[in-house]
Design a protein around this motif. Structure first.
Motif, PDB file in Angstrom:
ATOM      1  N   VAL A 170     -46.075-104.414  38.825  1.00  0.00           N
ATOM      2  CA  VAL A 170     -47.428-104.890  38.519  1.00  0.00           C
ATOM      3  C   VAL A 170     -48.021-105.745  39.639  1.00  0.00           C
ATOM      4  O   VAL A 170     -49.186-106.145  39.551  1.00  0.00           O
ATOM      5  N   LEU A 171     -47.273-106.033  40.676  1.00  0.00           N
ATOM      6  CA  LEU A 171     -47.769-106.894  41.750  1.00  0.00           C
ATOM      7  C   LEU A 171     -49.035-106.302  42.368  1.00  0.00           C
ATOM      8  O   LEU A 171     -49.044-105.168  42.850  1.00  0.00           O
ATOM      9  N   GLY A 172     -50.130-107.069  42.298  1.00  0.00           N
ATOM     10  CA  GLY A 172     -51.394-106.644  42.874  1.00  0.00           C
ATOM     11  C   GLY A 172     -52.132-105.590  42.078  1.00  0.00           C
ATOM     12  O   GLY A 172     -53.188-105.112  42.510  1.00  0.00           O
ATOM     13  N   GLU A 173     -51.623-105.210  40.917  1.00  0.00           N
ATOM     14  CA  GLU A 173     -52.218-104.138  40.129  1.00  0.00           C
ATOM     15  C   GLU A 173     -53.152-104.681  39.049  1.00  0.00           C
ATOM     16  O   GLU A 173     -53.085-105.854  38.673  1.00  0.00           O
ATOM     17  N   ASP A 174     -54.011-103.787  38.549  1.00  0.00           N
ATOM     18  CA  ASP A 174     -54.881-104.110  37.418  1.00  0.00           C
ATOM     19  C   ASP A 174     -54.208-103.588  36.149  1.00  0.00           C
ATOM     20  O   ASP A 174     -53.912-102.392  36.042  1.00  0.00           O
ATOM     21  N   VAL A 175     -53.978-104.496  35.203  1.00  0.00           N
ATOM     22  CA  VAL A 175     -53.170-104.193  34.026  1.00  0.00           C
ATOM     23  C   VAL A 175     -54.031-104.285  32.772  1.00  0.00           C
ATOM     24  O   VAL A 175     -54.716-105.290  32.547  1.00  0.00           O
ATOM     25  N   LEU A 176     -53.965-103.247  31.936  1.00  0.00           N
ATOM     26  CA  LEU A 176     -54.650-103.220  30.649  1.00  0.00           C
ATOM     27  C   LEU A 176     -53.616-103.284  29.544  1.00  0.00           C
ATOM     28  O   LEU A 176     -52.669-102.481  29.525  1.00  0.00           O
ATOM     29  N   ILE A 177     -53.789-104.220  28.619  1.00  0.00           N
ATOM     30  CA  ILE A 177     -52.887-104.359  27.474  1.00  0.00           C
ATOM     31  C   ILE A 177     -53.707-104.195  26.214  1.00  0.00           C
ATOM     32  O   ILE A 177     -54.670-104.934  25.984  1.00  0.00           O
ATOM     33  N   THR A 178     -53.345-103.224  25.387  1.00  0.00           N
ATOM     34  CA  THR A 178     -54.041-103.021  24.118  1.00  0.00           C
ATOM     35  C   THR A 178     -53.166-103.563  22.994  1.00  0.00           C
ATOM     36  O   THR A 178     -52.058-103.080  22.765  1.00  0.00           O
ATOM     37  N   GLY A 179     -53.679-104.588  22.314  1.00  0.00           N
ATOM     38  CA  GLY A 179     -52.938-105.235  21.232  1.00  0.00           C
ATOM     39  C   GLY A 179     -52.512-106.636  21.604  1.00  0.00           C
ATOM     40  O   GLY A 179     -51.589-106.828  22.396  1.00  0.00           O
ATOM     41  N   ALA A 180     -53.209-107.643  21.037  1.00  0.00           N
ATOM     42  CA  ALA A 180     -52.933-109.048  21.371  1.00  0.00           C
ATOM     43  C   ALA A 180     -52.083-109.715  20.299  1.00  0.00           C
ATOM     44  O   ALA A 180     -52.332-110.859  19.922  1.00  0.00           O
ATOM     45  N   GLY A 181     -51.090-108.985  19.793  1.00  0.00           N
ATOM     46  CA  GLY A 181     -50.076-109.635  18.986  1.00  0.00           C
ATOM     47  C   GLY A 181     -49.210-110.505  19.870  1.00  0.00           C
ATOM     48  O   GLY A 181     -49.385-110.542  21.098  1.00  0.00           O
ATOM     49  N   LEU A 198     -65.646-106.418  36.077  1.00  0.00           N
ATOM     50  CA  LEU A 198     -64.636-106.883  37.042  1.00  0.00           C
ATOM     51  C   LEU A 198     -64.768-106.206  38.402  1.00  0.00           C
ATOM     52  O   LEU A 198     -63.990-106.505  39.320  1.00  0.00           O
ATOM     53  N   GLY A 199     -65.720-105.304  38.529  1.00  0.00           N
ATOM     54  CA  GLY A 199     -65.914-104.620  39.811  1.00  0.00           C
ATOM     55  C   GLY A 199     -64.884-103.547  40.086  1.00  0.00           C
ATOM     56  O   GLY A 199     -64.686-103.153  41.244  1.00  0.00           O
ATOM     57  N   MET A 200     -64.249-103.037  39.039  1.00  0.00           N
ATOM     58  CA  MET A 200     -63.249-101.977  39.200  1.00  0.00           C
ATOM     59  C   MET A 200     -63.946-100.621  39.206  1.00  0.00           C
ATOM     60  O   MET A 200     -64.824-100.364  38.392  1.00  0.00           O
ATOM     61  N   SER A 201     -63.547 -99.746  40.130  1.00  0.00           N
ATOM     62  CA  SER A 201     -64.245 -98.473  40.281  1.00  0.00           C
ATOM     63  C   SER A 201     -63.427 -97.253  39.873  1.00  0.00           C
ATOM     64  O   SER A 201     -64.005 -96.177  39.642  1.00  0.00           O
ATOM     65  N   GLU A 202     -62.098 -97.389  39.779  1.00  0.00           N
ATOM     66  CA  GLU A 202     -61.276 -96.196  39.539  1.00  0.00           C
ATOM     67  C   GLU A 202     -60.448 -96.247  38.264  1.00  0.00           C
ATOM     68  O   GLU A 202     -59.848 -95.244  37.885  1.00  0.00           O
ATOM     69  N   GLY A 203     -60.374 -97.385  37.605  1.00  0.00           N
ATOM     70  CA  GLY A 203     -59.585 -97.480  36.389  1.00  0.00           C
ATOM     71  C   GLY A 203     -58.376 -98.388  36.569  1.00  0.00           C
ATOM     72  O   GLY A 203     -58.105 -98.897  37.657  1.00  0.00           O
ATOM     73  N   PHE A 204     -57.657 -98.575  35.480  1.00  0.00           N
ATOM     74  CA  PHE A 204     -56.497 -99.472  35.497  1.00  0.00           C
ATOM     75  C   PHE A 204     -55.276 -98.774  36.082  1.00  0.00           C
ATOM     76  O   PHE A 204     -55.060 -97.575  35.888  1.00  0.00           O
ATOM     77  N   ASP A 205     -54.466 -99.547  36.801  1.00  0.00           N
ATOM     78  CA  ASP A 205     -53.249 -99.011  37.411  1.00  0.00           C
ATOM     79  C   ASP A 205     -52.118 -98.887  36.399  1.00  0.00           C
ATOM     80  O   ASP A 205     -51.376 -97.910  36.394  1.00  0.00           O
ATOM     81  N   ILE A 206     -51.998 -99.933  35.560  1.00  0.00           N
ATOM     82  CA  ILE A 206     -50.898-100.023  34.599  1.00  0.00           C
ATOM     83  C   ILE A 206     -51.475-100.264  33.213  1.00  0.00           C
ATOM     84  O   ILE A 206     -52.344-101.119  33.023  1.00  0.00           O
ATOM     85  N   GLY A 207     -50.979 -99.527  32.221  1.00  0.00           N
ATOM     86  CA  GLY A 207     -51.360 -99.750  30.833  1.00  0.00           C
ATOM     87  C   GLY A 207     -50.136-100.110  30.005  1.00  0.00           C
ATOM     88  O   GLY A 207     -49.072 -99.508  30.174  1.00  0.00           O
ATOM     89  N   LEU A 208     -50.294-101.104  29.134  1.00  0.00           N
ATOM     90  CA  LEU A 208     -49.241-101.507  28.205  1.00  0.00           C
ATOM     91  C   LEU A 208     -49.813-101.381  26.801  1.00  0.00           C
ATOM     92  O   LEU A 208     -50.650-102.189  26.394  1.00  0.00           O
ATOM     93  N   GLU A 209     -49.383-100.352  26.047  1.00  0.00           N
ATOM     94  CA  GLU A 209     -49.916-100.125  24.707  1.00  0.00           C
ATOM     95  C   GLU A 209     -49.002-100.810  23.702  1.00  0.00           C
ATOM     96  O   GLU A 209     -47.872-100.407  23.484  1.00  0.00           O
ATOM     97  N   MET A 210     -49.525-101.865  23.062  1.00  0.00           N
ATOM     98  CA  MET A 210     -48.714-102.713  22.187  1.00  0.00           C
ATOM     99  C   MET A 210     -49.177-102.681  20.736  1.00  0.00           C
ATOM    100  O   MET A 210     -48.578-103.341  19.892  1.00  0.00           O
ATOM    101  N   SER A 211     -50.228-101.944  20.418  1.00  0.00           N
ATOM    102  CA  SER A 211     -50.847-102.041  19.100  1.00  0.00           C
ATOM    103  C   SER A 211     -50.386-100.975  18.117  1.00  0.00           C
ATOM    104  O   SER A 211     -50.427-101.183  16.906  1.00  0.00           O
ATOM    105  N   GLY A 212     -50.017 -99.809  18.608  1.00  0.00           N
ATOM    106  CA  GLY A 212     -49.701 -98.696  17.727  1.00  0.00           C
ATOM    107  C   GLY A 212     -50.926 -98.031  17.114  1.00  0.00           C
ATOM    108  O   GLY A 212     -50.801 -97.185  16.224  1.00  0.00           O
TER     109      GLY A 212
END
Length: 349
Positions: free
Chosen positions: A162-173, A227-241
């Protein structure tokens, strides 16, 4: 000893007196100090369809804990009396293909502490020495009590660099928020977490996420633009189900993006395989913790200054177990901890 027991196949729990277990060959008896309440415990307490299919009663619940080693069975070599320990709640066979290859987290005969065998919601718990994690450095007992879910977060967050990457996390449990804290600590550029709970999103802001987005009134695509992102997230963490969360994550990944999935869905999820294929996305399922690489990482992260204590929002004595479970079920909480050294606590936060 006193234990929180599921006595029969029905909703509810009893605080009961049960025999104190005695350590056999290679086993360690641990005096429990604190326990954390997990979603699995809520399923068992409420006796839903999964619990009715999976649980045999009577059963002592609980797999998130910290304690002090009280007695050693014959053949225990490394663990010492008085050690402060947590426990890996997945007890493996040691003989299947994955165990023999050192991939114990993939054991096909895994037994779950507090699910398939008596657990840690008690004054004492019994574990094989191989499942005992000794805390070699100073750690808050409340934090040590939630090493199990913290391990889920670390395993998921560090599955891909994840170093330097844009991370998306779905589910704030609680596990999602801990994963956000890990990704941020490990050097991610942007850490965005989504949910529909204002309480949980505010908790995520306290640990320093870039954006905590309420997807009931905004979109992930809009967050990207802001956030000025043009191509999408690098890493996704799906935590919600949640099916919609997984679908929106796939839609917002960059080409070559990677997704780690911890959230267990209660229903089938329709996946846009055309997007997965044409964007060459990687999707990896995550279960539990790697034994014991994740545990080393957890300890090192805490030594390096990562603070997950804000995630512990409620504390109760063991006689207040009904209040503790109600708080955990409400969703207006982070992690809920039960203190097994005191029957009641004057402050439940």
């Amino acid at each position: 000893m006193r234990a929180l027991l599921k006595p029969a196949a029905a909703p509810g729990l009893d605080l009961a007196d049960v025999p104190t277990p005695q350590p056999g060959e290679g086993q360690v008896l641990i005096k429990v100090l604190r326990t954390g309440i997990c979603g699995t415990d809520l399923h068992i307490e409420g006796w839903d369809d999964w619990a009715a299919r999976s649980i045999r009663t009577p059963l002592v619940l609980g797999h998130e804990f910290v304690g002090e080693v009280a007695e050693l069975g014959p053949g225990v070599r490394e663990v010492k009396k008085g050690d402060l320990v947590s426990g890996e709640g997945h007890i493996v066979c040691g003989n299947c293909r994955n165990c023999m290859a050192g991939k114990r987290h993939l054991c096909i005969r895994t037994i779950g502490l507090g699910v398939h065998t008596d657990g840690a919601f008690a004054e004492y718990v019994l574990l094989p020495e191989a499942n005992v994690w000794v805390h070699r450095h100073e750690v808050d007992p409340d934090v040590a009590a939630i090493f199990d879910p913290f391990g889920n977060a670390v395993h998921t967050a560090l599955t891909f660099p994840v170093l330097g990457e844009d991370v998306l996390i779905t589910g704030a449990g609680p596990i999602g928020i801990m994963a956000a804290a890990v990704a941020r600590h490990a050097g991610a550029r942007h850490v965005v977490i989504t949910d529909v709970s204002p309480y949980r999103l505010e908790l995520a802001r306290k640990i320093g996420v870039t954006v905590a987005a309420d997807v009931s009134n905004t979109t992930i695509e809009r967050v990207q633009r802001d956030l000025g992102m043009s191509e999408g997230f690098d890493i996704g963490l799906e935590m919600s189900g949640k099916p919609q969360a997984m679908q929106e994550m796939i839609a917002n990944m960059r080409h070559g993006g990677r997704i780690a999935v911890l959230g267990l869905p209660a229903e089938e999820i329709a996946v846009d395989m055309a997007t997965v294929v044409t964007r060459m996305l990687t999707i990896k399922g995550i279960y539990g913790r790697e034994m014991y690489e994740t545990w080393y990482a957890m300890s090192v992260l805490l030594q390096g200054g990562l603070d997950i204590s804000p995630l512990i929002t409620h504390r109760f004595g063991y006689a207040q177990h009904a209040e503790a479970f109600a708080a955990a079920r409400s969703g207006h909480c982070g992690k809920v901890v039960i203190d097994w050294t005191r029957a009641t606590l004057h402050s439940a936060s």
